[in-house]
Structure formats: structure tokens, C-alpha cells
Design an enzyme around this catalytic site. Structure first.
Site, PDB file in Angstrom:
ATOM      1  N   HIS B  54      40.553  43.751  49.528  1.00 43.43           N
ATOM      2  CA  HIS B  54      40.807  42.314  49.643  1.00 43.43           C
ATOM      3  C   HIS B  54      42.165  42.090  50.308  1.00 43.43           C
ATOM      4  O   HIS B  54      43.065  42.940  50.215  1.00 43.43           O
ATOM      5  CB  HIS B  54      40.801  41.670  48.250  1.00 43.43           C
ATOM      6  CG  HIS B  54      39.425  41.491  47.678  1.00 43.43           C
ATOM      7  ND1 HIS B  54      39.157  40.686  46.593  1.00 43.43           N
ATOM      8  CD2 HIS B  54      38.234  42.011  48.047  1.00 43.43           C
ATOM      9  CE1 HIS B  54      37.869  40.725  46.319  1.00 43.43           C
ATOM     10  NE2 HIS B  54      37.282  41.526  47.178  1.00 43.43           N
ATOM     11  N   GLU B  56      44.659  40.311  49.497  1.00 44.28           N
ATOM     12  CA  GLU B  56      45.809  40.353  48.583  1.00 44.28           C
ATOM     13  C   GLU B  56      46.227  41.792  48.271  1.00 44.28           C
ATOM     14  O   GLU B  56      47.414  42.126  48.245  1.00 44.28           O
ATOM     15  CB  GLU B  56      45.475  39.646  47.261  1.00 44.28           C
ATOM     16  CG  GLU B  56      45.076  38.188  47.393  1.00 44.28           C
ATOM     17  CD  GLU B  56      43.561  38.007  47.463  1.00 44.28           C
ATOM     18  OE1 GLU B  56      42.889  38.756  48.210  1.00 44.28           O
ATOM     19  OE2 GLU B  56      43.055  37.114  46.762  1.00 44.28           O
ATOM     20  N   CYS B  84      40.633  36.723  42.994  1.00 46.13           N
ATOM     21  CA  CYS B  84      39.713  37.173  41.944  1.00 46.13           C
ATOM     22  C   CYS B  84      40.532  37.883  40.852  1.00 46.13           C
ATOM     23  O   CYS B  84      41.748  38.067  41.005  1.00 46.13           O
ATOM     24  CB  CYS B  84      38.668  38.128  42.531  1.00 46.13           C
ATOM     25  SG  CYS B  84      39.339  39.732  43.013  1.00 46.13           S
ATOM     26  N   CYS B  87      42.485  41.014  42.085  1.00 44.34           N
ATOM     27  CA  CYS B  87      43.707  40.710  42.833  1.00 44.34           C
ATOM     28  C   CYS B  87      44.765  40.081  41.937  1.00 44.34           C
ATOM     29  O   CYS B  87      45.956  40.405  42.049  1.00 44.34           O
ATOM     30  CB  CYS B  87      43.374  39.806  44.006  1.00 44.34           C
ATOM     31  SG  CYS B  87      42.390  40.674  45.252  1.00 44.34           S
TER      32      CYS B  87
END
Lengths: 146, 146
Positions: B54, B56, B84, B87
Site C-alpha cells: 500500500h 502508506e 486500512c 497501514c
């Protein structure tokens, strides 16, 4: 030889021991697919100066090379400490089939959180070789304070 | 030029646009330290076949090169979608100073969970350029269904 949960957890403990010897918080993990180990790792947050380098994340990232895909519905992850929310979130995205952990983590464990962070289909078993995993962690933090 | 939240979020949106063009779920992130961008990334889960890739996570991992450490108390992360739990858990370990996100994520967002997943010291601002970020995501999923 019977490849049961204790067998694979013992290998995860060997990974945790490697972390211990490197001055890392001693957590180890082993990812198993059809009785075969496809990834093993230990915590490396200090070595990589990266808070995301937990044993579980390293296993999930490495699994693709073995499986050619990013989902793990037919895999079991053995880990010596209850995953944190970051790792449990990663295991949820990976749709992990089964999670087996040794020691619980009262402060940082994913299971303190509601609603559940794991994928709804992930089966969970806790407490396999719990005493050994907890003793290794306790020894590490005791050494750190001295 | 004033380097305000909208300025940095616009760069995060450019990252999200790159993801869109590569067939990735269009989420982008920018990590800022003392008004300077030290990392930017977009979602690359398909490219790397890795659920942990992801935007992040990629920013947190990249930050060490710029800062020489793994903690981010003086940094702001701009991300086009609410993180999410994976993260948010990573941002908690990193002790992120400030989180600014655009669109909320009703299904997968960290804020659905109790107790709070972020570090207690992390300040949060939501809704910066929300409409633009949401439109990009909506367009992506509409294209996917056609």
C-alpha cells in the site's frame, strides 16, 4: 515424523532465537502451504530501521515468490507472538487460511480490537509452545533493562 | 506559494492517478517532514503481487533513507484514502505526528475499529480534497466492472 503444529512452531521459535541473537525483539514466523514451508522470517525492524519489518509482513511479502499470487487461503502462518494490528491487517488482505500463534500479546495483540481485524474465514489457534515463546521474549526484555 | 494541506494532497492525488493508469487501486500518499516531501508512493499491490504494498507502507519504509530513523513524530502523511488497519498499525508503530486523508473508507477504514489503532499522539484531519479522491476511486471501480 509428524508435521504437526508444534513441529512448525518450533521452527518459528528458531527464527525468534535468531532475532534474539541479533538484538531484535524475538519474534519468528513460518508460512506453510500443503505441509511445506514457503517462507520463514524473524523480526528485523532494527536492522532495516523499518517499523513494518515484522516477521509476519516479511513472510507475506516473500510468499508471492513461492505461490505466484498474493492470496494465502490454503496457507497456515505460525508465529511466536500474537500479531499486532498491522500484521493482522496484512493477513486479512492476504485472506490467510489459518493462523497459529504461541504467546498472546495483551498490549499490542490484534485480538483486543473490535470489529475483528482478521479475515472472517481465517481459523485461529493460540497457545502452541506458548511457554517457550514467552520465555524468550521475557529474557530479551530483561536483558534490555540491565 | 503556500504549502498547505491541499498542496500536498494534490501531489498525493497525482500519485493516485499514476496507480490508476497502471491498473492499481488509485491511492497515493506523500510523507512530509518540515515542509519537505521525503517520500511519495502509490498503491502497487498488483505490480508486486503483495498485499502489503500500500502507498502508506511504501512511504513508511522509504522514510528511513531520508531521516535515518524509523520514527516519524515530526512528519505528516497525506493519503488520498483513509488508511486500512494494516497501514494505521504501521503508522502507530512509526509514531506518526499527523495524518491527513481525503476520502473516508466506510468498509476498510481504520476508524471503524475500537480501541483506536493510531498512536495516541497522532493528529488527524479528514476530508482534504475528498471529492477528487473519491471520484478517482469511483471511476476506477466503474471501469473495472465494465
Amino acid at each position: 515424523m509428524i508435521l504437526d503444529d508444534a513441529y512448525f512452531m518450533r521452527i518459528a521459535l528458531q527464527e525468534a532465537q535468531k532475532a534474539y541473537e541479533q538484538g531484535e525483539i524475538p519474534v519468528g514466523a513460518v508460512l506453510v502451504h500443503e505441509q511445506k514451508i514457503i517462507a520463514k522470517a524473524h523480526n528485523q525492524t532494527e536492522r532495516f530501521l523499518d517499523v513494518t519489518a515484522h516477521a509476519e509482513i516479511l513472510c507475506v511479502t516473500a510468499a508471492t515468490q513461492a505461490l505466484g499470487g498474493k492470496y494465502l487461503p490454503d496457507c497456515t502462518l505460525y508465529v511466536t507472538l500474537e500479531p499486532c494490528v498491522m500484521c493482522a491487517g496484512a493477513l486479512a488482505w492476504a485472506q490467510l487460511g489459518r493462523l497459529v500463534f504461541a504467546a498472546s500479546d495483551e498490549k499490542r495483540g490484534y485480538s483486543r480490537h473490535q470489529p475483528s481485524i482478521l479475515h472472517p474465514k481465517t481459523q485461529v489457534k493460540a497457545g502452541v509452545l506458548e511457554a517457550e515463546a514467552a520465555a524468550l521474549l521475557k529474557s530479551f526484555f530483561k536483558k534490555l533493562r540491565n
